[in-house]
Design a protein around this motif. Structure first.
Motif, short mmCIF file in Angstrom:
data_model
loop_
_atom_site.label_atom_id
_atom_site.label_comp_id
_atom_site.label_asym_id
_atom_site.label_seq_id
_atom_site.Cartn_x
_atom_site.Cartn_y
_atom_site.Cartn_z
N MET B 1 31.12 63.70 43.95
CA MET B 1 31.19 62.44 43.81
C MET B 1 30.59 61.01 44.28
O MET B 1 30.59 61.15 45.00
N LYS B 2 29.45 60.40 43.27
CA LYS B 2 29.22 59.22 43.41
C LYS B 2 29.85 58.37 43.09
O LYS B 2 30.75 58.17 42.28
N ILE B 3 30.17 57.16 44.49
CA ILE B 3 31.42 56.65 44.81
C ILE B 3 30.69 54.86 44.95
O ILE B 3 29.87 54.93 46.61
N VAL B 4 30.73 54.25 44.35
CA VAL B 4 30.36 52.52 44.69
C VAL B 4 31.67 51.77 45.35
O VAL B 4 32.75 52.11 45.15
N MET B 5 31.19 52.01 46.88
CA MET B 5 32.31 51.06 47.46
C MET B 5 31.80 50.02 47.78
O MET B 5 31.71 49.22 47.88
N ALA B 6 33.55 48.53 46.96
CA ALA B 6 32.54 47.08 47.05
C ALA B 6 33.48 46.37 47.38
O ALA B 6 35.13 46.76 47.21
N LYS B 7 33.54 45.49 48.54
CA LYS B 7 33.77 44.24 48.61
C LYS B 7 33.57 43.10 47.96
O LYS B 7 32.86 42.35 47.70
N PRO B 8 34.64 42.93 46.58
CA PRO B 8 34.54 41.75 45.92
C PRO B 8 34.93 40.61 46.30
O PRO B 8 36.53 40.30 46.87
N GLY B 9 34.70 39.03 45.91
CA GLY B 9 35.44 38.03 46.59
C GLY B 9 34.57 37.58 47.62
O GLY B 9 33.70 38.29 47.87
N LEU B 10 35.36 36.35 48.11
CA LEU B 10 35.10 35.76 49.76
C LEU B 10 35.35 36.39 50.58
O LEU B 10 35.14 36.37 52.07
N ARG B 37 30.78 40.15 50.27
CA ARG B 37 30.98 39.65 49.12
C ARG B 37 30.13 39.14 47.44
O ARG B 37 29.24 38.57 46.82
N ARG B 38 30.05 40.36 46.79
CA ARG B 38 30.39 40.58 45.55
C ARG B 38 30.96 40.04 45.02
O ARG B 38 32.31 39.96 44.71
N THR B 39 30.36 39.20 43.47
CA THR B 39 30.78 38.47 42.48
C THR B 39 31.83 40.00 41.47
O THR B 39 30.85 41.26 41.77
N PRO B 40 32.44 39.72 40.22
CA PRO B 40 32.40 40.99 39.64
C PRO B 40 31.51 41.20 38.37
O PRO B 40 31.29 42.45 38.77
N HIS B 64 42.69 40.50 44.25
CA HIS B 64 42.62 41.25 43.91
C HIS B 64 43.80 40.99 42.17
O HIS B 64 43.08 41.33 41.55
N ASP B 65 44.49 39.89 42.84
CA ASP B 65 44.78 39.73 40.92
C ASP B 65 43.69 39.44 40.25
O ASP B 65 44.49 39.15 39.04
N VAL B 66 43.06 38.50 39.90
CA VAL B 66 41.77 37.70 39.72
C VAL B 66 40.69 39.21 39.49
O VAL B 66 40.59 39.44 38.38
N LEU B 67 40.34 38.92 40.60
CA LEU B 67 38.84 40.05 41.12
C LEU B 67 38.92 41.50 39.64
O LEU B 67 38.44 42.21 39.68
N VAL B 68 40.01 41.64 40.06
CA VAL B 68 40.35 43.70 39.45
C VAL B 68 40.98 43.42 38.96
O VAL B 68 39.68 44.14 37.56
N GLY B 97 52.25 48.05 39.74
CA GLY B 97 52.36 47.63 38.39
C GLY B 97 51.11 47.10 37.54
O GLY B 97 50.72 47.64 36.64
N LYS B 98 50.87 45.97 38.15
CA LYS B 98 50.25 45.37 37.33
C LYS B 98 48.56 45.75 37.24
O LYS B 98 47.92 46.40 36.34
N MET B 99 48.41 46.29 38.21
CA MET B 99 46.91 47.14 39.09
C MET B 99 46.73 48.25 37.62
O MET B 99 45.57 48.79 37.62
N PHE B 100 48.16 49.51 37.87
CA PHE B 100 48.23 50.72 37.31
C PHE B 100 47.32 50.32 35.81
O PHE B 100 46.66 50.82 34.83
N LEU B 101 47.78 48.77 35.31
CA LEU B 101 47.75 48.71 34.22
C LEU B 101 46.62 48.42 33.37
O LEU B 101 45.65 48.69 32.48
N GLU B 102 46.13 47.95 34.66
CA GLU B 102 44.78 47.20 34.26
C GLU B 102 43.60 48.90 34.32
O GLU B 102 42.71 48.34 33.54
N GLY B 103 44.57 49.61 34.96
CA GLY B 103 43.75 50.94 34.87
C GLY B 103 43.02 51.96 36.01
O GLY B 103 42.34 52.81 36.24
#
Ligand code: B12
Ligand SMILES: Nc1nc2c(ncn2[C@@H]2O[C@H](COP(=O)(O)OP(=O)(O)OP(=O)(O)O)[C@@H](O)[C@H]2O)c(=O)[nH]1
Ligand SMILES: [Mg+2]
Lengths: 295, 145
Positions: B1-10, B37-40, B64-68, B97-103
């Motif tokens: 599988m081609k997977i991007v592994m990212a570190k969002p935010g600061l 430090r990648r932005t969304p 995570h609660d804002v970035l994801v 639960g919130k994260m799963f709801l986001e997909g």
């Protein structure tokens, strides 16, 4: 219109998403029917090659910024080797290219050497052509290699920069293998490290032994400190490839296509089986494979 | 599988992301690591340019609660709703639960075993083959843990 044709049209009209999907299809060995006249603007394919860790990606990051500042659209294909055992790959070139994230005018695709039924060289040729058709003016290809590499960068790059670093001297090896004469420019990176000077000197003196007066320039730069980049870009743009090199290029292109044709033949596995059991010879196998043509 | 592994935010904690990137490679996956430090917006464009099947996000800073949600939204908006998103790092139980709801399809916290993550990816691949939803767009509520 078939689905593939629609995708192609949308990519040509500027859809980044569809361009990206088409690149994946090429990677998987599919061929796109593109008419000749579609690359209707000036473009340049720049090959950046050299041993692992010398700073190729950092340098590519600088080159992206240089061209981007001059209003050019820059696309990068960065190739890393995949493990022959697991097929997995860690594609980390982007990490060193901060400018890769600087917006709409920069496109970066990481590629591994696996999963290219027809060999990565043929894929790279097709990908570059697609990028050019979609309006990308500068196409940079980063590959690891110091001569022994099976990725024949000469086959598809208009200009080739060979990068070396301090305490390496791999280029001297490349010189022995006769690869170095294909470079338009030799860059010794990490000039901020004192031993880089010595490496540059060694390479220059190796050149002075050859009779050709068209051996490439050797330039010291520091990608990290952004030193010597302007000069490097000027040399890249002004260097003229000698005529004999275009013949070598055509030869390499033929070889790549030949590889591609053999490797993507539907008969390949059958032929390997038959050679294994001894029912046909290697020569027979080659005749069978080369008789097959991809329509 | 081609997977991007990212570190969002600061967030500057990158050990976990690097360890996992290597583990996934050894498991036969093609992993593109983005660096810190990648932005969304950057992450969404990287996923597009790489035409990745999955996006792994590593966050330990609590953002995570804002970035994801923002990243999942950008993927949906730019026609990449088929991309599978999974998470790792420090994600408190109450936020799962919130994260799963986001997909998001899986969350792996400290001490997670590589075998478990690889088994999750295998399961995802089999869902793709069966045409079952896996991306951030078509959510049927399935998640790994
Ligand atoms: C080492 C460490 C640091 C190092 C980081 C070095 C580095 N380059 O990574 C340093 C000293 C720099 C540091 C700094 C800070 N840290 Co710190 N740090 C830690 C510590 C002790 C360990 C993290 C670690 O590396 N673990 C080892 C790796 C392998 O584990 P991991 O990252 O969790 O990854 C595993 C799983 O989570 C999962 N995983 C992770 N990512 C992903 C992604 C995917 C896709 C998948 C599938 C799985 C996955 O798989 C891994 C293997 O199981 C944690 C506490 C802890 N025990 O977690 C605090 C911790 C993360 N830090 C914390 C804080 C607050 C900070 C600082 C703000 C200041 C401070 N108080 O020290 C700064 C901020 C730095 C910054 N710019 O962001 C807090 C965060 C609090 C929060 N979230 O609310 C923690 C939790 C400590 C605490 N309890 O207060 N830190
Ligand atoms: N001192 C110094 N270090 C540099 C310079 N340029 C790059 N580096 C460092 O060299 C290391 C390798 O850089 P990369 O750009 O990833 O090198 P690469 O040739 O692309 O590496 P591979 O793709 O793995 O073959 C990194 O740690 C860089 O920070 C430089 O000009 N000076
Ligand atoms: Mg590199």
């Amino acid at each position: 219109m078939t689905w593939k044709e629609k995708l192609l049209q949308s990519a040509l009209e500027g859809s980044r998403r569809d361009l990206s999907r088409l690149l994946t299809m090429i990677e998987k060995g599919e061929e796109l029917a593109m008419s000749k006249g579609e690359e209707n603007h000036d473009y340049m394919i720049l090959g950046i090659t050299g041993p692992p860790g010398v700073g190729k990606s950092t340098l590519v990051g600088r080159i992206i910024s240089y061209w981007k500042d001059r209003g050019k659209k820059v696309a990068v294909l960065a190739i890393d080797p995949s493990s022959p055992r697991t097929g997995g790959a860690l594609l980390g070139d982007r990490v060193r290219m901060d400018s890769a994230n600087s917006g709409e005018g920069v496109f970066v695709r990481s590629l591994s050497t696996r999963g290219n039924p027809g060999g990565i060289s043929a894929s790279l040729m097709a990908m570059s052509k697609l990028l050019a058709s979609c309006g990308w003016e500068k196409i940079i290809i980063e590959t690891v290699g110091s001569g022994q590499s099976e990725i024949k960068i000469v086959a598809f790059a208009d200009k080739i920069v060979l990068v070396d670093g301090p305490d390496r001297g791999d280029i001297i090896q490349a010189e022995k293998a006769g690869i170095i004469e294909l470079a338009d420019l030799v860059v010794v990176n990490k000039s901020d490290v004192p031993s880089a000077l010595k490496v540059a000197e060694n390479i220059r003196s190796a050149f002075s032994f050859s009779n050709e007066n068209d051996s490439p320039e050797v330039l010291l730069v520091s990608a990290e400190r952004n030193d010597g980049i302007e000069e490097m870009m000027q040399l890249i743009q002004s260097s003229e490839s000698p005529l004999w090199r275009s013949r070598i290029k055509i030869r390499e292109r033929l070889l790549s296509l030949w590889d591609h044709r053999l490797m993507s033949s539907p008969m390949l596995n059958q032929v390997i089986d038959d050679i294994e059991t001894g029912s046909i010879s290697l020569e027979d196998g080659l005749d069978i494979l080369s008789g097959w043509k991809n329509e | 599988m081609k997977i991007v592994m990212a570190k969002p935010g600061l967030d500057g904690h990158d050990r976990g992301a690097k360890v996992i990137a290597r583990a996934l490679r050894d498991g036969g996956h093609e992993v593109v690591y983005t660096g810190l430090r990648r932005t969304p917006e950057e992450i969404s464009r990287i996923v597009m340019d790489e035409d990745a099947t999955a996006l792994g996000l590593s966050t330990l800073s609590g953002a995570h609660d804002v970035l994801v949600p923002r990243i999942c939204e950008l993927l949906r908006e730019s026609g990449m709703g088929h991309v599978m998103v999974f998470l790792g790092g420090i994600i408190p139980e109450r936020d799962h639960g919130k994260m799963f709801l986001e997909g998001v399809r899986a969350i792996f916290g400290p001490g997670s075993k590589t075998e478990d993550i690889l088994a999750f990816l295998e399961k995802s691949e089999s869902r793709i083959e069966k045409n079952l939803p896996i991306g951030v767009f078509n959510d049927d509520g399935w998640h790994w843990n």
